[in-house]
Design an enzyme around this catalytic site. Structure first.
Site, PDB file in Angstrom:
ATOM      1  N   ASP A  19      40.495  43.709  36.532  1.00 26.43           N
ATOM      2  CA  ASP A  19      40.298  44.293  37.861  1.00 26.43           C
ATOM      3  C   ASP A  19      41.371  45.328  38.164  1.00 26.43           C
ATOM      4  O   ASP A  19      42.478  45.289  37.607  1.00 26.43           O
ATOM      5  CB  ASP A  19      40.289  43.210  38.932  1.00 26.43           C
ATOM      6  CG  ASP A  19      41.588  42.401  38.976  1.00 26.43           C
ATOM      7  OD1 ASP A  19      42.122  42.073  37.905  1.00 26.43           O
ATOM      8  OD2 ASP A  19      42.071  42.092  40.089  1.00 26.43           O
ATOM      9  N   GLU A  25      43.390  39.494  39.294  1.00 24.61           N
ATOM     10  CA  GLU A  25      44.854  39.539  39.327  1.00 24.61           C
ATOM     11  C   GLU A  25      45.361  40.297  40.542  1.00 24.61           C
ATOM     12  O   GLU A  25      46.352  39.903  41.167  1.00 24.61           O
ATOM     13  CB  GLU A  25      45.385  40.177  38.044  1.00 24.61           C
ATOM     14  CG  GLU A  25      46.905  40.071  37.870  1.00 24.61           C
ATOM     15  CD  GLU A  25      47.700  41.161  38.591  1.00 24.61           C
ATOM     16  OE1 GLU A  25      48.920  40.978  38.786  1.00 24.61           O
ATOM     17  OE2 GLU A  25      47.093  42.191  38.968  1.00 24.61           O
TER      18      GLU A  25
END
Length: 391
Positions: free
Chosen positions: A73, A138
Protein backbone atom coordinates in the site's frame (compact mmCIF):
# COMPACT_ATOMS: atom_id res chain seq x y z
CA UNK A 1 16.14 -4.60 -18.19
CA UNK A 2 13.86 -7.04 -16.38
CA UNK A 3 14.31 -5.59 -12.87
CA UNK A 4 13.39 -2.08 -14.00
CA UNK A 5 10.49 -3.30 -16.11
CA UNK A 6 9.04 -5.24 -13.18
CA UNK A 7 9.29 -2.14 -10.98
CA UNK A 8 7.54 -0.08 -13.66
CA UNK A 9 4.75 -2.66 -13.84
CA UNK A 10 4.37 -2.54 -10.06
CA UNK A 11 4.27 1.26 -10.00
CA UNK A 12 1.55 1.29 -12.63
CA UNK A 13 -0.78 -0.50 -10.20
CA UNK A 14 -2.46 2.13 -7.97
CA UNK A 15 -2.47 0.91 -4.38
CA UNK A 16 -3.37 4.15 -2.64
CA UNK A 17 -5.66 4.45 0.32
CA UNK A 18 -8.52 4.43 1.05
CA UNK A 19 -9.86 1.91 -1.50
CA UNK A 20 -7.21 -0.54 -2.71
CA UNK A 21 -7.57 -3.49 -5.05
CA UNK A 22 -4.56 -5.73 -4.41
CA UNK A 23 -5.49 -8.37 -7.00
CA UNK A 24 -3.32 -6.89 -9.80
CA UNK A 25 -0.34 -6.93 -7.40
CA UNK A 26 -1.05 -10.55 -6.55
CA UNK A 27 -1.14 -11.40 -10.26
CA UNK A 28 2.22 -9.68 -10.84
CA UNK A 29 3.87 -11.38 -7.87
CA UNK A 30 2.57 -14.79 -8.89
CA UNK A 31 4.06 -14.24 -12.34
CA UNK A 32 7.44 -13.30 -10.87
CA UNK A 33 7.30 -16.21 -8.42
CA UNK A 34 6.58 -18.61 -11.26
CA UNK A 35 9.60 -17.25 -13.18
CA UNK A 36 11.81 -17.70 -10.11
CA UNK A 37 10.29 -21.04 -9.10
CA UNK A 38 9.30 -19.72 -5.69
CA UNK A 39 6.31 -21.04 -3.79
CA UNK A 40 3.47 -18.61 -3.08
CA UNK A 41 1.29 -18.42 0.01
CA UNK A 42 -1.65 -16.03 0.30
CA UNK A 43 -3.30 -15.30 3.65
CA UNK A 44 -6.23 -13.03 4.33
CA UNK A 45 -7.51 -12.32 7.82
CA UNK A 46 -9.26 -9.06 6.94
CA UNK A 47 -11.32 -8.95 3.75
CA UNK A 48 -9.57 -7.16 0.91
CA UNK A 49 -6.18 -7.22 2.64
CA UNK A 50 -4.14 -10.18 1.35
CA UNK A 51 -0.73 -11.06 2.77
CA UNK A 52 1.54 -12.62 0.15
CA UNK A 53 4.58 -14.78 0.94
CA UNK A 54 7.05 -15.89 -1.72
CA UNK A 55 9.36 -18.60 -0.38
CA UNK A 56 12.80 -19.87 -1.44
CA UNK A 57 13.24 -23.11 0.49
CA UNK A 58 16.71 -23.70 1.93
CA UNK A 59 18.73 -26.90 2.01
CA UNK A 60 18.20 -27.05 5.79
CA UNK A 61 14.61 -25.81 6.18
CA UNK A 62 14.51 -26.68 9.89
CA UNK A 63 16.88 -23.77 10.55
CA UNK A 64 15.40 -20.42 11.49
CA UNK A 65 14.37 -18.57 8.34
CA UNK A 66 15.08 -15.07 7.05
CA UNK A 67 12.13 -12.76 6.36
CA UNK A 68 12.40 -9.87 3.89
CA UNK A 69 9.40 -7.58 4.26
CA UNK A 70 7.83 -4.79 2.21
CA UNK A 71 4.35 -3.30 1.99
CA UNK A 72 2.13 -2.96 -1.07
CA UNK A 73 0.00 0.00 0.00
CA UNK A 74 0.98 3.62 -0.53
CA UNK A 75 -0.18 7.02 0.60
CA UNK A 76 -2.46 9.02 -1.75
CA UNK A 77 -1.29 11.48 -4.38
CA UNK A 78 -2.30 14.96 -5.52
CA UNK A 79 -1.88 14.36 -9.24
CA UNK A 80 -1.68 18.02 -10.23
CA UNK A 81 1.48 18.35 -8.10
CA UNK A 82 3.32 15.69 -10.10
CA UNK A 83 5.44 16.34 -13.18
CA UNK A 84 4.83 12.78 -14.39
CA UNK A 85 1.85 10.48 -13.95
CA UNK A 86 2.32 8.96 -10.47
CA UNK A 87 1.05 5.65 -11.88
CA UNK A 88 2.81 5.86 -15.23
CA UNK A 89 6.08 4.14 -14.32
CA UNK A 90 7.91 6.81 -16.33
CA UNK A 91 11.70 6.66 -16.65
CA UNK A 92 13.11 10.10 -17.47
CA UNK A 93 16.28 11.04 -19.36
CA UNK A 94 18.34 10.89 -16.13
CA UNK A 95 17.20 7.36 -15.45
CA UNK A 96 14.85 8.31 -12.61
CA UNK A 97 11.92 5.94 -12.21
CA UNK A 98 8.89 8.01 -11.22
CA UNK A 99 5.83 6.82 -9.33
CA UNK A 100 4.07 6.60 -6.01
CA UNK A 101 5.87 3.83 -4.15
CA UNK A 102 9.16 4.19 -6.03
CA UNK A 103 10.88 4.49 -2.65
CA UNK A 104 8.07 3.63 -0.23
CA UNK A 105 8.23 0.87 -0.76
CA UNK A 106 7.49 -1.04 -3.96
CA UNK A 107 11.10 -0.93 -5.05
CA UNK A 108 12.12 -2.65 -1.80
CA UNK A 109 10.10 -5.79 -2.44
CA UNK A 110 11.50 -6.07 -5.95
CA UNK A 111 15.07 -5.55 -4.73
CA UNK A 112 14.68 -8.77 -2.76
CA UNK A 113 13.15 -10.70 -5.64
CA UNK A 114 15.57 -9.49 -8.31
CA UNK A 115 18.52 -10.36 -6.05
CA UNK A 116 17.08 -13.85 -5.62
CA UNK A 117 16.75 -14.09 -9.41
CA UNK A 118 20.46 -13.37 -9.82
CA UNK A 119 21.41 -15.82 -7.09
CA UNK A 120 19.30 -18.63 -8.51
CA UNK A 121 20.61 -17.97 -12.02
CA UNK A 122 24.13 -18.33 -10.59
CA UNK A 123 23.22 -21.68 -9.02
CA UNK A 124 23.47 -20.43 -5.43
CA UNK A 125 21.81 -22.49 -2.71
CA UNK A 126 21.16 -21.29 0.83
CA UNK A 127 20.92 -23.33 4.00
CA UNK A 128 18.14 -21.21 5.46
CA UNK A 129 14.75 -20.66 3.91
CA UNK A 130 14.09 -17.09 2.76
CA UNK A 131 10.57 -15.63 2.81
CA UNK A 132 9.78 -12.48 0.84
CA UNK A 133 6.68 -10.89 2.34
CA UNK A 134 4.31 -8.36 0.77
CA UNK A 135 1.80 -6.92 3.23
CA UNK A 136 -1.14 -4.47 3.08
CA UNK A 137 -2.17 -1.64 5.37
CA UNK A 138 1.28 -0.55 6.60
CA UNK A 139 0.53 3.10 5.92
CA UNK A 140 -2.47 2.91 8.28
CA UNK A 141 -0.62 1.08 11.05
CA UNK A 142 -0.63 -2.51 9.78
CA UNK A 143 -3.56 -3.70 11.87
CA UNK A 144 -5.11 -5.39 8.82
CA UNK A 145 -1.79 -6.80 7.68
CA UNK A 146 1.38 -7.47 9.65
CA UNK A 147 -0.28 -6.58 12.93
CA UNK A 148 -2.69 -9.50 12.69
CA UNK A 149 -0.38 -11.85 10.76
CA UNK A 150 2.30 -12.06 13.47
CA UNK A 151 -0.26 -13.50 15.90
CA UNK A 152 -1.25 -16.43 13.67
CA UNK A 153 -0.12 -20.03 13.34
CA UNK A 154 0.56 -19.28 9.66
CA UNK A 155 3.21 -16.77 10.66
CA UNK A 156 4.69 -19.00 13.33
CA UNK A 157 5.01 -21.76 10.72
CA UNK A 158 7.44 -19.51 8.81
CA UNK A 159 9.92 -20.10 11.65
CA UNK A 160 11.43 -16.62 11.32
CA UNK A 161 14.76 -15.98 13.02
CA UNK A 162 15.54 -12.56 11.59
CA UNK A 163 13.76 -9.96 9.48
CA UNK A 164 14.54 -6.90 7.41
CA UNK A 165 11.87 -4.26 6.87
CA UNK A 166 11.83 -0.98 4.99
CA UNK A 167 14.24 1.83 5.82
CA UNK A 168 15.12 5.36 4.80
CA UNK A 169 17.30 6.22 1.84
CA UNK A 170 20.34 8.29 2.78
CA UNK A 171 21.30 11.43 0.87
CA UNK A 172 24.96 10.95 1.82
CA UNK A 173 27.39 8.19 0.91
CA UNK A 174 26.28 5.86 3.70
CA UNK A 175 23.53 3.45 4.70
CA UNK A 176 20.99 4.00 7.47
CA UNK A 177 20.03 1.12 9.76
CA UNK A 178 17.34 1.22 12.45
CA UNK A 179 16.94 -1.17 15.38
CA UNK A 180 13.80 0.39 16.87
CA UNK A 181 10.98 2.70 15.79
CA UNK A 182 9.60 5.83 17.31
CA UNK A 183 6.34 4.96 19.03
CA UNK A 184 3.07 5.75 17.31
CA UNK A 185 0.56 7.32 19.70
CA UNK A 186 -2.51 8.43 17.78
CA UNK A 187 -5.56 9.65 19.60
CA UNK A 188 -8.87 11.46 19.26
CA UNK A 189 -9.91 14.32 21.54
CA UNK A 190 -13.63 15.15 21.71
CA UNK A 191 -14.55 18.60 23.04
CA UNK A 192 -18.20 18.89 24.02
CA UNK A 193 -19.85 22.01 25.37
CA UNK A 194 -22.46 24.73 25.06
CA UNK A 195 -24.19 25.13 21.71
CA UNK A 196 -26.25 28.07 20.49
CA UNK A 197 -26.46 30.93 18.04
CA UNK A 198 -23.05 32.01 16.75
CA UNK A 199 -23.83 35.69 17.44
CA UNK A 200 -23.71 35.05 21.22
CA UNK A 201 -20.67 35.02 23.54
CA UNK A 202 -21.59 31.82 25.34
CA UNK A 203 -19.42 30.20 27.99
CA UNK A 204 -18.05 26.67 28.03
CA UNK A 205 -18.07 26.25 24.24
CA UNK A 206 -16.26 23.39 22.46
CA UNK A 207 -14.06 25.90 20.63
CA UNK A 208 -12.64 27.30 23.87
CA UNK A 209 -11.78 23.81 25.10
CA UNK A 210 -10.29 22.87 21.77
CA UNK A 211 -8.11 25.98 21.83
CA UNK A 212 -6.73 25.17 25.27
CA UNK A 213 -5.81 21.61 24.35
CA UNK A 214 -4.37 22.61 20.98
CA UNK A 215 -2.19 25.27 22.58
CA UNK A 216 -0.70 22.63 24.89
CA UNK A 217 0.09 20.40 21.93
CA UNK A 218 1.79 23.18 20.05
CA UNK A 219 3.79 24.24 23.10
CA UNK A 220 5.17 20.69 23.22
CA UNK A 221 5.77 20.78 19.47
CA UNK A 222 7.70 24.04 19.77
CA UNK A 223 9.82 22.55 22.57
CA UNK A 224 10.86 19.71 20.23
CA UNK A 225 11.73 22.15 17.47
CA UNK A 226 13.83 24.19 19.87
CA UNK A 227 15.70 21.10 21.06
CA UNK A 228 16.63 20.24 17.47
CA UNK A 229 17.67 23.82 16.79
CA UNK A 230 19.81 24.13 19.91
CA UNK A 231 21.54 20.75 19.71
CA UNK A 232 22.78 19.74 16.21
CA UNK A 233 23.66 16.27 17.51
CA UNK A 234 19.96 15.48 17.92
CA UNK A 235 17.75 14.16 15.13
CA UNK A 236 14.01 13.76 14.71
CA UNK A 237 14.33 10.32 16.31
CA UNK A 238 15.33 11.99 19.61
CA UNK A 239 12.29 14.21 20.10
CA UNK A 240 8.52 14.02 20.21
CA UNK A 241 6.71 15.06 17.06
CA UNK A 242 3.13 16.22 17.50
CA UNK A 243 0.71 17.04 14.71
CA UNK A 244 -2.98 17.75 14.36
CA UNK A 245 -4.11 15.61 11.40
CA UNK A 246 -7.91 15.98 11.42
CA UNK A 247 -10.44 18.50 12.70
CA UNK A 248 -14.14 17.71 12.63
CA UNK A 249 -17.34 19.38 13.81
CA UNK A 250 -20.13 21.82 13.11
CA UNK A 251 -22.83 21.71 10.49
CA UNK A 252 -23.56 25.34 9.62
CA UNK A 253 -21.77 28.68 9.81
CA UNK A 254 -24.06 30.40 12.31
CA UNK A 255 -24.43 27.76 15.03
CA UNK A 256 -21.83 26.97 17.70
CA UNK A 257 -21.34 23.19 17.45
CA UNK A 258 -22.03 21.02 20.46
CA UNK A 259 -18.87 19.00 19.76
CA UNK A 260 -15.54 19.48 18.01
CA UNK A 261 -13.19 16.56 17.41
CA UNK A 262 -9.43 16.64 16.93
CA UNK A 263 -7.22 13.77 15.75
CA UNK A 264 -3.51 13.78 16.62
CA UNK A 265 -0.47 11.83 15.45
CA UNK A 266 2.33 11.78 18.01
CA UNK A 267 5.64 9.94 17.48
CA UNK A 268 7.63 9.34 20.64
CA UNK A 269 11.26 8.28 21.14
CA UNK A 270 11.35 4.79 22.72
CA UNK A 271 13.08 6.34 25.75
CA UNK A 272 9.97 8.42 26.56
CA UNK A 273 8.46 7.97 30.02
CA UNK A 274 5.12 6.79 28.65
CA UNK A 275 3.24 6.88 31.95
CA UNK A 276 4.30 10.48 32.52
CA UNK A 277 3.43 11.44 28.95
CA UNK A 278 -0.05 9.93 29.23
CA UNK A 279 -0.58 11.74 32.51
CA UNK A 280 0.29 15.01 30.79
CA UNK A 281 -2.24 14.71 27.99
CA UNK A 282 -4.92 13.48 30.42
CA UNK A 283 -4.25 16.55 32.54
CA UNK A 284 -4.61 18.79 29.47
CA UNK A 285 -8.08 17.31 28.95
CA UNK A 286 -9.06 18.01 32.54
CA UNK A 287 -7.70 21.55 32.42
CA UNK A 288 -9.51 22.25 29.15
CA UNK A 289 -12.85 21.77 30.90
CA UNK A 290 -15.69 19.33 31.37
CA UNK A 291 -16.75 17.27 28.38
CA UNK A 292 -13.21 16.86 27.01
CA UNK A 293 -12.36 13.20 26.53
CA UNK A 294 -9.59 11.23 24.85
CA UNK A 295 -9.60 7.85 23.08
CA UNK A 296 -6.51 6.20 21.66
CA UNK A 297 -6.15 4.80 18.17
CA UNK A 298 -2.65 3.47 18.87
CA UNK A 299 -0.36 3.32 21.91
CA UNK A 300 2.80 1.53 20.83
CA UNK A 301 5.23 0.23 23.42
CA UNK A 302 9.03 0.22 22.94
CA UNK A 303 10.69 -2.82 21.36
CA UNK A 304 14.26 -2.99 20.08
CA UNK A 305 16.52 -5.43 18.25
CA UNK A 306 19.91 -6.19 19.76
CA UNK A 307 22.78 -5.23 17.48
CA UNK A 308 25.64 -7.11 19.11
CA UNK A 309 27.43 -10.46 19.00
CA UNK A 310 24.47 -12.21 20.64
CA UNK A 311 22.59 -11.73 17.35
CA UNK A 312 24.30 -13.96 14.76
CA UNK A 313 22.24 -12.46 11.95
CA UNK A 314 23.38 -8.96 12.86
CA UNK A 315 27.00 -10.15 12.88
CA UNK A 316 26.54 -11.58 9.36
CA UNK A 317 24.76 -8.43 8.21
CA UNK A 318 27.38 -6.08 9.64
CA UNK A 319 30.23 -8.13 8.16
CA UNK A 320 28.54 -7.89 4.76
CA UNK A 321 28.42 -4.10 4.92
CA UNK A 322 31.98 -3.83 6.18
CA UNK A 323 33.27 -6.03 3.37
CA UNK A 324 31.77 -3.55 0.91
CA UNK A 325 33.43 -0.72 2.83
CA UNK A 326 30.19 1.25 2.96
CA UNK A 327 29.87 3.55 5.99
CA UNK A 328 26.63 3.34 7.94
CA UNK A 329 24.72 4.97 10.77
CA UNK A 330 22.48 3.29 13.33
CA UNK A 331 19.32 5.15 14.39
CA UNK A 332 15.88 4.88 15.87
CA UNK A 333 13.55 4.96 12.87
CA UNK A 334 11.92 8.38 12.60
CA UNK A 335 8.46 6.98 11.91
CA UNK A 336 6.72 3.67 12.69
CA UNK A 337 6.80 0.62 10.41
CA UNK A 338 5.73 -3.00 10.35
CA UNK A 339 9.04 -3.80 12.04
CA UNK A 340 7.24 -2.77 15.24
CA UNK A 341 4.85 -5.72 14.94
CA UNK A 342 7.69 -8.16 14.25
CA UNK A 343 9.70 -6.98 17.25
CA UNK A 344 6.53 -7.09 19.37
CA UNK A 345 6.37 -10.89 18.95
CA UNK A 346 10.09 -11.36 19.51
CA UNK A 347 11.42 -11.42 15.96
CA UNK A 348 14.72 -9.50 15.67
CA UNK A 349 14.23 -6.98 12.88
CA UNK A 350 16.16 -4.10 11.39
CA UNK A 351 14.88 -1.33 9.18
CA UNK A 352 17.12 -1.01 6.15
CA UNK A 353 17.21 -0.22 2.46
CA UNK A 354 20.58 -0.15 0.63
CA UNK A 355 20.05 3.27 -0.93
CA UNK A 356 22.83 5.83 -0.50
CA UNK A 357 23.43 9.11 -2.31
CA UNK A 358 19.65 9.15 -2.70
CA UNK A 359 17.37 11.95 -1.51
CA UNK A 360 14.63 10.43 0.70
CA UNK A 361 11.25 11.03 -0.97
CA UNK A 362 8.85 8.95 1.08
CA UNK A 363 5.32 10.40 0.85
CA UNK A 364 6.61 13.28 -1.28
CA UNK A 365 5.18 14.66 -4.49
CA UNK A 366 7.21 13.51 -7.52
CA UNK A 367 8.57 10.46 -5.71
CA UNK A 368 11.23 8.71 -7.76
CA UNK A 369 14.21 6.36 -7.55
CA UNK A 370 17.22 6.47 -9.83
CA UNK A 371 17.79 3.34 -11.90
CA UNK A 372 21.45 3.08 -10.90
CA UNK A 373 20.58 3.32 -7.20
CA UNK A 374 17.93 0.61 -7.64
CA UNK A 375 20.35 -1.71 -9.41
CA UNK A 376 23.12 -1.05 -6.89
CA UNK A 377 20.69 -2.02 -4.11
CA UNK A 378 19.97 -5.30 -5.90
CA UNK A 379 23.72 -5.90 -6.19
CA UNK A 380 24.05 -5.39 -2.45
CA UNK A 381 21.29 -7.88 -1.67
CA UNK A 382 22.95 -10.53 -3.85
CA UNK A 383 25.76 -10.41 -1.27
CA UNK A 384 23.68 -9.88 1.84
CA UNK A 385 21.04 -12.58 1.33
CA UNK A 386 23.60 -15.43 1.12
CA UNK A 387 25.40 -14.03 4.20
CA UNK A 388 22.15 -14.24 6.17
CA UNK A 389 20.98 -17.46 4.58
CA UNK A 390 24.16 -19.34 5.41
CA UNK A 391 25.09 -17.92 8.81
Amino acid sequence: MEAVENLRKYLKIPTVHPDINYEPVLDLLKQIANDLKLSVGVYQYVAGNPIIVLTWIGTHPSLKSVLLNSHMDTVPVIKENWVYDPFGGVVDAEGNIHGRGAQDCKSVGLMYLEAIRRLKNAGVRLQRTVHVLFVPDEELGGNKGMGVFVNTDDFRALNVGFAIDEGFANADNKFTISYSDRLSWKFVVDCEGTTGHASFLLNDTPGEKLTYFLNKVYELRDESKQKLKQDPSLSLSDVISANLTQLQGGYTSNVIPEKLTLVFDFRLPPTTDLAKFEESISRWCEEAGTGVTIRFLSKNQPYATKLDKSNQFWVAFENGIQELQVPYEIIVYKATTDAYHLRRVGVPCIGFVPLRNTVPLKHSDNEYLNTNAFLEAIDFYTKLIPALGNC
